[in-house]
Design an enzyme around this catalytic site. Structure first.
Site, mmCIF file in Angstrom:
data_model
loop_
_atom_site.group_PDB
_atom_site.id
_atom_site.type_symbol
_atom_site.label_atom_id
_atom_site.label_comp_id
_atom_site.label_asym_id
_atom_site.label_seq_id
_atom_site.Cartn_x
_atom_site.Cartn_y
_atom_site.Cartn_z
ATOM 1 N N LYS A 112 0.831 -1.209 0.000
ATOM 2 C CA LYS A 112 0.000 0.000 0.000
ATOM 3 C C LYS A 112 0.863 1.256 0.000
ATOM 4 O O LYS A 112 0.498 2.268 -0.591
ATOM 5 C CB LYS A 112 -0.955 -0.016 1.191
ATOM 6 C CG LYS A 112 -2.012 -1.089 0.994
ATOM 7 C CD LYS A 112 -3.218 -0.885 1.885
ATOM 8 C CE LYS A 112 -4.363 -1.785 1.449
ATOM 9 N NZ LYS A 112 -4.855 -2.635 2.519
ATOM 10 N N LYS A 218 -3.766 -11.680 -7.521
ATOM 11 C CA LYS A 218 -5.067 -12.005 -6.949
ATOM 12 C C LYS A 218 -6.143 -11.056 -7.459
ATOM 13 O O LYS A 218 -5.842 -9.974 -7.948
ATOM 14 C CB LYS A 218 -4.991 -11.950 -5.420
ATOM 15 C CG LYS A 218 -4.719 -10.571 -4.873
ATOM 16 C CD LYS A 218 -5.072 -10.463 -3.401
ATOM 17 C CE LYS A 218 -5.048 -9.014 -2.980
ATOM 18 N NZ LYS A 218 -5.678 -8.708 -1.739
ATOM 19 N N LYS A 221 -9.949 -5.220 -5.585
ATOM 20 C CA LYS A 221 -10.648 -4.012 -6.033
ATOM 21 C C LYS A 221 -9.699 -3.055 -6.733
ATOM 22 O O LYS A 221 -10.015 -2.461 -7.742
ATOM 23 C CB LYS A 221 -11.296 -3.303 -4.837
ATOM 24 C CG LYS A 221 -12.517 -4.019 -4.311
ATOM 25 C CD LYS A 221 -12.951 -3.482 -2.935
ATOM 26 C CE LYS A 221 -13.522 -4.594 -2.083
ATOM 27 N NZ LYS A 221 -13.697 -4.268 -0.678
HETATM 28 P P1 TYM Z 1 -10.754 -6.552 2.646
HETATM 29 O O1 TYM Z 1 -11.950 -5.735 2.472
HETATM 30 O O2 TYM Z 1 -9.520 -6.184 1.928
HETATM 31 O O3 TYM Z 1 -11.049 -8.064 2.303
HETATM 32 C C1 TYM Z 1 -12.164 -8.732 2.837
HETATM 33 C C2 TYM Z 1 -11.978 -10.241 2.794
HETATM 34 O O4 TYM Z 1 -11.873 -10.711 1.451
HETATM 35 C C3 TYM Z 1 -10.724 -11.532 1.331
HETATM 36 N N1 TYM Z 1 -10.178 -11.414 -0.035
HETATM 37 C C4 TYM Z 1 -9.743 -12.457 -0.749
HETATM 38 N N2 TYM Z 1 -9.673 -13.779 -0.457
HETATM 39 C C5 TYM Z 1 -9.207 -14.598 -1.415
HETATM 40 N N3 TYM Z 1 -8.794 -14.165 -2.643
HETATM 41 C C6 TYM Z 1 -8.843 -12.851 -2.973
HETATM 42 N N4 TYM Z 1 -8.473 -12.448 -4.182
HETATM 43 C C7 TYM Z 1 -9.321 -11.938 -1.996
HETATM 44 N N5 TYM Z 1 -9.504 -10.583 -1.987
HETATM 45 C C8 TYM Z 1 -10.030 -10.289 -0.761
HETATM 46 C C9 TYM Z 1 -9.749 -11.023 2.373
HETATM 47 O O5 TYM Z 1 -8.795 -12.012 2.709
HETATM 48 C C10 TYM Z 1 -10.678 -10.699 3.518
HETATM 49 O O6 TYM Z 1 -10.975 -11.864 4.261
HETATM 50 N N6 TYM Z 1 -8.189 -6.348 6.740
HETATM 51 C C11 TYM Z 1 -9.436 -7.019 6.354
HETATM 52 C C12 TYM Z 1 -10.638 -6.361 7.015
HETATM 53 C C13 TYM Z 1 -10.612 -6.508 8.486
HETATM 54 C C14 TYM Z 1 -10.729 -7.705 9.239
HETATM 55 C C15 TYM Z 1 -10.617 -7.328 10.601
HETATM 56 C C16 TYM Z 1 -10.895 -9.043 8.881
HETATM 57 C C17 TYM Z 1 -10.461 -5.480 9.379
HETATM 58 N N7 TYM Z 1 -10.449 -5.971 10.636
HETATM 59 C C18 TYM Z 1 -10.697 -8.272 11.622
HETATM 60 C C19 TYM Z 1 -10.964 -9.989 9.921
HETATM 61 C C20 TYM Z 1 -10.865 -9.600 11.245
HETATM 62 C C21 TYM Z 1 -9.502 -7.032 4.844
HETATM 63 O O7 TYM Z 1 -8.651 -7.518 4.222
HETATM 64 O O8 TYM Z 1 -10.542 -6.526 4.222
#
Ligand code: TYM
Length: 354
Positions: A112, A218, A221
């Site tokens: 990032k 992967k 967004k």
């Molecule tokens: P975010 O919004 O980036 O992603 C949300 C979830 O989607 C999964 N994900 C994927 N899994 C497999 N392949 C992909 N291409 C892919 N893209 C996204 C992410 O692994 C995630 O599970 N940091 C977290 C948000 C968060 C959170 C937490 C999660 C904040 N606090 C506490 C669990 C517990 C996140 O990545 O959001």
């Protein structure tokens, strides 16, 4: 007593297949057997400065997608992160036990930070160069401190609810590793047993990483390579038919290139096992036609996404339902958070004088 499950998604746009297979589909499958808490990580979304109007709308959109995918408000607690003010307070307290070095070495931070500074991953920059740029950059681009401390905030989301299981995709495993480390460190520093060490949860033997359709990396967004749950049939078919492949195998049993492997991986998640085997066999004997593979893949993805899309359309304007779900969710999430925070304050020596 049921174990507590907690996970969240940042409201930065509509949900794609990566979010679905990495997280949301697991949320739904776990709801009967665990005490599940799923939230919308709007404070985490602020690390990339969304337009305030979009942030609010996206919280609504993602909640509609949670409900449309099958999360049942009678079984699970759903809430917005910013509705729990104990989270930012614990974030401050936990940060006192987190090293800036370990945060700077986190892969997602480096990614990032690179993006914020406009550095391409392929540019021949060494890790040291990048670190120097992060600390000493003199342009008007900067890497905000919220990005650096993102893993502390995520650890707090989990630890404040004393969650045991955290269903996330593979890309979040390093954050979970840090959460366990912070929990251990806190417990041993104060000689308490306050935080459990949480782990990822998968129904298969390995963590899920959903690939993009552009032949690399992967689905994400910010990579612009997503299939969204809300895509209509035509858009979705078009995206799949345009997926990157290669020239096709010329000799039997050739190694599979990355873009084609990505399509097989998507198929493994969405199609029946014998469908995947059929195309793998066709690859091995060089009779494969990528057009057929893509048509089948689009068909199988649509079987999953179209019913969800229909339900999204139904619930997304039901403000009364969404308001009720989030209000009840916030109350439950806060009740736990208040308790944990009081324990932490006590342990750290923060006592009231009056
Ligand atoms: P975010 O919004 O980036 O992603 C949300 C979830 O989607 C999964 N994900 C994927 N899994 C497999 N392949 C992909 N291409 C892919 N893209 C996204 C992410 O692994 C995630 O599970 N940091 C977290 C948000 C968060 C959170 C937490 C999660 C904040 N606090 C506490 C669990 C517990 C996140 O990545 O959001």
């Amino acid at each position: 007593m049921k174990e507590t499950v907690l996970s969240g998604i940042r409201p930065t746009g509509n949900l794609h297949l990566g979010n679905y297979f990495g997280a949301l589909s697991k949320f739904v499958r776990m709801q009967d057997d665990y005490n599940c808490m799923y939230f919308l990580a709007d404070l985490h979304a602020l690390t990339t400065h969304p337009d305030p109007k979009m942030l609010h709308q996206n919280v609504k959109n993602i909640l509609a997608e949670y409900l449309a995918a099958g999360l049942d408000p009678d079984k699970v607690t759903m809430f917005v992160q910013s509705d729990v003010p104990e989270i930012p307070e614990l974030y401050l307290l936990l940060n006192m036990h987190v090293g800036i070095g370990e945060l700077m070495r986190t892969a997602s931070f480096k990614d990032k930070a690179r993006k914020a500074l406009g550095i391409n991953k392929n540019d021949n920059e060494s890790e040291e160069d990048i670190e120097k740029q992060i600390i000493g950059n003199e342009t008007n681009k900067r890497v905000n401190a919220g990005l650096l401390t993102y893993p502390t905030l995520m650890a707090v989301d989990i630890l404040i609810q004393k969650a045991h299981k955290v269903p996330v995709g593979k890309d979040q495993e390093q954050h979970l590793e840090l959460t366990r480390r912070f929990a251990r460190r806190f417990n041993s520093f104060y000689g308490v047993d306050l935080f459990p060490e949480p782990e990822n949860f998968n129904f298969t033997s390995h963590s899920v990483k959903v690939p993009g359709l552009d032949g690399s990396g992967k689905m994400g967004k910010s990579e612009g390579n997503c299939i969204y749950l809300i895509d209509d049939e035509k858009t979705l078919r078009k995206k799949v038919m345009r997926a990157v492949t290669d020239e096709g195998p010329k000799v039997p049993n050739s190694p599979v290139s990355v873009p084609v492997q990505n399509l097989f991986d998507l198929m493994e998640l969405t199609s029946a096992p014998d469908t995947l085997q059929h195309f793998k066999d066709a690859y091995a004997d060089c009779s494969i036609r990528y057009g057929d593979l893509k048509k089948q893949l689009a068909e199988d993805i649509l079987k999953i996404t179209l019913p969800i899309r229909e339900r999204i359309m139904e619930v997304r304007n039901d403000d009364a339902l969404m308001g009720r779900v989030l209000k009840e969710g916030a109350e439950k999430a806060r009740a736990n958070a208040v308790k944990t925070l009081a324990e932490v304050r006590e342990v750290m020596g923060i006592h009231k004088f009056y």
